[in-house]
Scaffold this motif. Structure first.
Motif, mmCIF file in Angstrom:
data_model
loop_
_atom_site.group_PDB
_atom_site.id
_atom_site.type_symbol
_atom_site.label_atom_id
_atom_site.label_comp_id
_atom_site.label_asym_id
_atom_site.label_seq_id
_atom_site.Cartn_x
_atom_site.Cartn_y
_atom_site.Cartn_z
ATOM 1 N N ILE A 131 -21.792 11.779 -6.251
ATOM 2 C CA ILE A 131 -21.854 10.797 -5.172
ATOM 3 C C ILE A 131 -20.567 9.969 -5.189
ATOM 4 C CG2 ILE A 131 -23.198 8.899 -4.182
ATOM 5 C CD1 ILE A 131 -25.564 9.883 -5.931
ATOM 6 N N PRO A 132 -19.878 9.831 -4.061
ATOM 7 C CA PRO A 132 -18.646 9.015 -4.025
ATOM 8 C C PRO A 132 -18.894 7.602 -4.546
ATOM 9 C CG PRO A 132 -18.881 10.261 -1.992
ATOM 10 C CD PRO A 132 -20.161 10.464 -2.753
ATOM 11 N N PHE A 133 -17.871 7.029 -5.156
ATOM 12 C CA PHE A 133 -18.000 5.725 -5.812
ATOM 13 C C PHE A 133 -18.523 4.652 -4.862
ATOM 14 C CE2 PHE A 133 -15.849 1.620 -6.885
ATOM 15 C CZ PHE A 133 -16.607 1.327 -8.003
ATOM 16 N N HIS A 134 -17.972 4.562 -3.645
ATOM 17 C CA HIS A 134 -18.396 3.488 -2.749
ATOM 18 C C HIS A 134 -19.863 3.646 -2.357
ATOM 19 C CE1 HIS A 134 -17.232 6.651 0.171
ATOM 20 N NE2 HIS A 134 -18.136 6.100 0.956
ATOM 21 N N ASP A 135 -20.376 4.885 -2.322
ATOM 22 C CA ASP A 135 -21.792 5.091 -2.034
ATOM 23 C C ASP A 135 -22.656 4.719 -3.229
ATOM 24 O OD1 ASP A 135 -22.190 6.205 0.715
ATOM 25 O OD2 ASP A 135 -20.739 7.672 0.003
ATOM 26 N N ARG A 136 -22.146 4.966 -4.443
ATOM 27 C CA ARG A 136 -22.889 4.540 -5.635
ATOM 28 C C ARG A 136 -22.979 3.019 -5.723
ATOM 29 N NH1 ARG A 136 -19.823 6.769 -10.108
ATOM 30 N NH2 ARG A 136 -18.504 7.870 -8.619
ATOM 31 N N VAL A 137 -21.933 2.342 -5.275
ATOM 32 C CA VAL A 137 -21.987 0.876 -5.237
ATOM 33 C C VAL A 137 -23.078 0.422 -4.260
ATOM 34 C CG1 VAL A 137 -20.726 -1.224 -4.632
ATOM 35 C CG2 VAL A 137 -19.572 0.584 -5.905
ATOM 36 N N LYS A 138 -23.200 1.105 -3.120
ATOM 37 C CA LYS A 138 -24.265 0.787 -2.156
ATOM 38 C C LYS A 138 -25.643 0.999 -2.785
ATOM 39 C CE LYS A 138 -21.701 2.028 2.065
ATOM 40 N NZ LYS A 138 -21.660 2.985 3.203
ATOM 41 N N ILE A 139 -25.785 2.108 -3.515
ATOM 42 C CA ILE A 139 -27.054 2.397 -4.192
ATOM 43 C C ILE A 139 -27.354 1.314 -5.218
ATOM 44 C CG2 ILE A 139 -28.219 4.019 -5.741
ATOM 45 C CD1 ILE A 139 -26.469 6.238 -4.390
ATOM 46 N N PHE A 140 -26.328 0.929 -5.966
ATOM 47 C CA PHE A 140 -26.477 -0.119 -6.984
ATOM 48 C C PHE A 140 -26.939 -1.420 -6.343
ATOM 49 C CE2 PHE A 140 -24.646 -3.541 -9.597
ATOM 50 C CZ PHE A 140 -25.170 -3.212 -10.834
ATOM 51 N N ARG A 141 -26.305 -1.803 -5.250
ATOM 52 C CA ARG A 141 -26.676 -3.049 -4.563
ATOM 53 C C ARG A 141 -28.082 -2.948 -3.985
ATOM 54 N NH1 ARG A 141 -24.201 -6.726 -6.969
ATOM 55 N NH2 ARG A 141 -21.977 -6.332 -7.203
ATOM 56 N N HIS A 142 -28.448 -1.773 -3.497
ATOM 57 C CA HIS A 142 -29.802 -1.566 -2.980
ATOM 58 C C HIS A 142 -30.837 -1.775 -4.092
ATOM 59 C CE1 HIS A 142 -33.137 0.335 -0.793
ATOM 60 N NE2 HIS A 142 -33.380 1.008 -1.903
ATOM 61 N N CYS A 143 -30.546 -1.237 -5.277
ATOM 62 C CA CYS A 143 -31.454 -1.404 -6.414
ATOM 63 C C CYS A 143 -31.577 -2.867 -6.812
ATOM 64 C CB CYS A 143 -30.973 -0.572 -7.600
ATOM 65 S SG CYS A 143 -31.078 1.215 -7.360
ATOM 66 N N LEU A 144 -30.463 -3.585 -6.795
ATOM 67 C CA LEU A 144 -30.487 -5.017 -7.128
ATOM 68 C C LEU A 144 -31.333 -5.799 -6.133
ATOM 69 C CD1 LEU A 144 -26.794 -5.849 -8.168
ATOM 70 C CD2 LEU A 144 -28.767 -5.540 -9.652
ATOM 71 N N GLU A 145 -31.146 -5.529 -4.856
ATOM 72 C CA GLU A 145 -31.898 -6.260 -3.835
ATOM 73 C C GLU A 145 -33.381 -5.931 -3.915
ATOM 74 O OE1 GLU A 145 -30.884 -8.753 -2.004
ATOM 75 O OE2 GLU A 145 -28.998 -8.506 -3.117
ATOM 76 N N ARG A 146 -33.691 -4.670 -4.198
ATOM 77 C CA ARG A 146 -35.092 -4.276 -4.366
ATOM 78 C C ARG A 146 -35.699 -4.992 -5.559
ATOM 79 N NH1 ARG A 146 -38.201 0.150 -2.641
ATOM 80 N NH2 ARG A 146 -40.352 -0.373 -3.205
ATOM 81 N N ASP A 147 -34.931 -5.104 -6.638
ATOM 82 C CA ASP A 147 -35.402 -5.789 -7.835
ATOM 83 C C ASP A 147 -35.606 -7.281 -7.557
ATOM 84 O OD1 ASP A 147 -35.672 -5.736 -10.958
ATOM 85 O OD2 ASP A 147 -34.306 -7.402 -10.533
ATOM 86 N N ARG A 148 -34.673 -7.881 -6.823
ATOM 87 C CA ARG A 148 -34.800 -9.306 -6.483
ATOM 88 C C ARG A 148 -36.066 -9.542 -5.662
ATOM 89 N NH1 ARG A 148 -30.439 -12.877 -6.064
ATOM 90 N NH2 ARG A 148 -29.035 -11.127 -5.691
ATOM 91 N N SER A 149 -36.295 -8.650 -4.690
ATOM 92 C CA SER A 149 -37.484 -8.755 -3.849
ATOM 93 C C SER A 149 -38.758 -8.619 -4.673
ATOM 94 C CB SER A 149 -37.435 -7.678 -2.760
ATOM 95 O OG SER A 149 -38.601 -7.703 -1.971
ATOM 96 N N ASP A 150 -38.764 -7.657 -5.608
ATOM 97 C CA ASP A 150 -39.935 -7.460 -6.468
ATOM 98 C C ASP A 150 -40.173 -8.683 -7.346
ATOM 99 O OD1 ASP A 150 -40.290 -4.958 -5.404
ATOM 100 O OD2 ASP A 150 -39.356 -3.882 -7.075
ATOM 101 N N TYR A 151 -39.075 -9.287 -7.832
ATOM 102 C CA TYR A 151 -39.214 -10.461 -8.704
ATOM 103 C C TYR A 151 -39.813 -11.636 -7.925
ATOM 104 C CZ TYR A 151 -38.104 -14.248 -11.922
ATOM 105 O OH TYR A 151 -38.193 -15.328 -12.762
ATOM 106 N N TYR A 152 -39.292 -11.880 -6.729
ATOM 107 C CA TYR A 152 -39.799 -13.000 -5.925
ATOM 108 C C TYR A 152 -41.244 -12.765 -5.480
ATOM 109 C CZ TYR A 152 -35.519 -15.750 -5.533
ATOM 110 O OH TYR A 152 -34.447 -16.550 -5.807
ATOM 111 N N SER A 153 -41.628 -11.496 -5.331
ATOM 112 C CA SER A 153 -42.998 -11.199 -4.882
ATOM 113 C C SER A 153 -44.037 -11.628 -5.909
ATOM 114 C CB SER A 153 -43.141 -9.695 -4.596
ATOM 115 O OG SER A 153 -43.089 -8.944 -5.796
ATOM 116 N N GLN A 154 -43.605 -11.830 -7.172
ATOM 117 C CA GLN A 154 -44.536 -12.244 -8.225
ATOM 118 C C GLN A 154 -44.640 -13.764 -8.331
ATOM 119 O OE1 GLN A 154 -43.346 -10.290 -11.899
ATOM 120 N NE2 GLN A 154 -42.722 -8.456 -10.775
ATOM 121 N N LEU A 155 -43.813 -14.485 -7.574
ATOM 122 C CA LEU A 155 -43.821 -15.945 -7.620
ATOM 123 C C LEU A 155 -44.860 -16.497 -6.649
ATOM 124 C CD1 LEU A 155 -39.962 -16.559 -7.745
ATOM 125 C CD2 LEU A 155 -41.567 -16.434 -9.655
ATOM 126 N N PRO A 156 -45.196 -17.781 -6.764
ATOM 127 C CA PRO A 156 -46.186 -18.388 -5.852
ATOM 128 C C PRO A 156 -45.791 -18.208 -4.386
ATOM 129 C CG PRO A 156 -45.708 -19.858 -7.689
ATOM 130 C CD PRO A 156 -44.733 -18.729 -7.794
#
Length: 435
Positions: A131-156
């Motif tokens: 996978i080209p580097f710039h696309d892997r960066v997009k995948i990485f950022r997608h994973c981070l945003e998904r993780d952030r969303s999952d983390y906030y979903s556990q908060l009040p």
């Protein structure tokens, strides 16, 4: 398939037996460096064809009862070889990056396939170099945003509606940015995924004017990391290229030095999590450890090039090695106090000879790269993984991970900027002000 297995096995064994310099020298190389592009393209085509033909998934590769046992073996051999070539290419740049890449775009369909464990998951986990580097960066950022969303979903519920309600505000004295940062932020752990606001206090004990909308935290993080990784503090030291790695004697700096390394890992993790670039050039062998790899002999050149060259000389020494007076012990300089450390039990009484010199070389490299810094690495990774998952980091090789942390070393491409500039308010390329 048999050709791939034999070729990859021979090449990988060759890489284990000889060092990088010997592998690429004309007199000892299996093939000219110019032929490596063809090898990469051939293996890439074979592996991608295998994935498509058998519709392989990550589950198939991990299931030992899978009917495609032969194809699985071919896949593993080829991918292992490609992975090692991609690693080396980060150091030597002998192969065109495009030779590794398939025609893949990290679009919405790819991300959905990634989340459902399809072909995208296989590529990201086993052969991300396709996978080209710039696309892997997009995948990485997608994973981070998904993780952030999952983390906030556990908060009040009220916090999920307004993330700023979860923001942590900490007071930091500018003169004690490292000490205050450590005492106020280290205990947050995974809560660092939330917004952190900074209130600076000046040298007179007065609050500085300004509300942190993100800029103050960025300023704080950049200054904190610059201070923490300064070699004068003693937590880190630098190789001759001024690239950083943990100081082997960091315990002499502070009794709780491992807690500090965990904190440093969290701060680098927070910078990556928020997309904040920090000017911290890490040594390649340290980046390999961050990526979960075990360092080998050739990685020693990024720690101590002189020692690496001396060991290469020793390996090819044609005289009596016993006459050099070496033993299986290494001397460590602990801030002026020299201490002897045995490379094996009773090592100080075992002479290095022609018969055991290879073992001595590998024990020395392993000690320098993996053993002496083991506790610092573990603490740093504990902090980093509070925010960034190891499988996301594994998307990149050493050079790419450094670019993810610090940005590209390439200068600003003015021609590209000119080509992609969008003008407004009556301005254009021909406008006198622009000219």
């Amino acid at each position: 398939g048999k050709v791939v297995i034999v070729m990859c096995t021979v090449h990988v064994l060759r890489l284990q037996i000889i060092n990088d310099q010997e592998f690429y020298q004309k007199s000892t190389a299996l093939m000219p460096a110019s032929e490596l592009n063809k090898v990469v393209v051939y293996l890439k085509t074979h592996v991608s064809g295998l994935i498509e033909r058998r519709q392989l998934t990550l589950e198939d590769l991990e299931d030992e009862r899978c009917a495609f046992w032969y194809e699985r073996m071919v896949f593993r051999k080829a991918v292992d070889h490609l992975d090692k070539l991609h690693e080396q290419n980060g150091r030597y740049r002998l192969i065109d990056d495009a030779s590794f890449h398939l025609r893949i775009s990290a679009d919405e369909a790819f991300m959905k396939d990634l989340e459902t464990g399809g072909r995208a998951k296989l590529l990201c986990t086993r052969c991300p170099f396709f996978i080209p580097f710039h696309d892997r960066v997009k995948i990485f950022r997608h994973c981070l945003e998904r993780d952030r969303s999952d983390y906030y979903s556990q908060l009040p519920p009220q916090v999920r509606m307004n993330p700023f309600l979860s923001a942590r505000t900490v007071t930091i004295r500018r003169k004690y940015i490292l000490e205050d940062g450590y005492s106020k932020l280290d205990n947050l752990g995974q809560a660092l995924k939330c917004i952190v606001r900074i209130q600076f206090v000046n040298e007179y004990g007065e609050d500085e004017a300004g509300v942190d909308g993100g800029g103050l935290f960025k300023d704080f993080l950049e200054n904190l990391i610059t201070t923490a990784f300064d070699t004068q503090y003693g937590f880190f030291c630098a190789n001759p290229e001024n690239k950083l790695y943990p100081h082997p004697s960091s315990s002499s700096v502070a009794a709780e030095h491992l807690n500090y390394f965990r904190f440093f890992g969290r701060m680098i993790g927070k910078a990556i999590y928020e997309g904040i670039l920090v000017d911290v050039p890490f040594a390649d062998f340290f980046l390999r450890k961050v990526r979960g790899k075990t360092n080998g002999f050739d990685d020693l050149q990024s720690l101590d090039k002189e020692l690496y060259d001396n060991l290469c000389f020793l390996r090819g020494y044609e005289g009596r090695v016993e006459d050099l007076g070496l033993c299986f012990q290494v001397e460590q300089n602990n801030f002026g106090r020299v201490e002897g450390v045995e490379l094996m039990p009773g090592g100080k009484d075992v002479a290095v000879t022609n018969a055991n010199v290879v073992r001595y070389i590998h024990l020395m490299a392993n000690f320098k790269l993996n053993v002496q810094l083991k506790t610092q690495f573990a603490a740093f990774m504990q902090g980093l993984q509070d925010l960034v998952e190891p499988e996301w980091i594994a998307l990149f090789n050493d050079a790419e991970l450094q670019e993810l942390i610090s940005g590209s070393e390439k200068g600003l491409d003015l021609a590209d900027l000119k080509l992609h500039t969008v003008y407004g308010s009556g301005y254009s390329l021909e406008h006198p002000v622009i000219q």
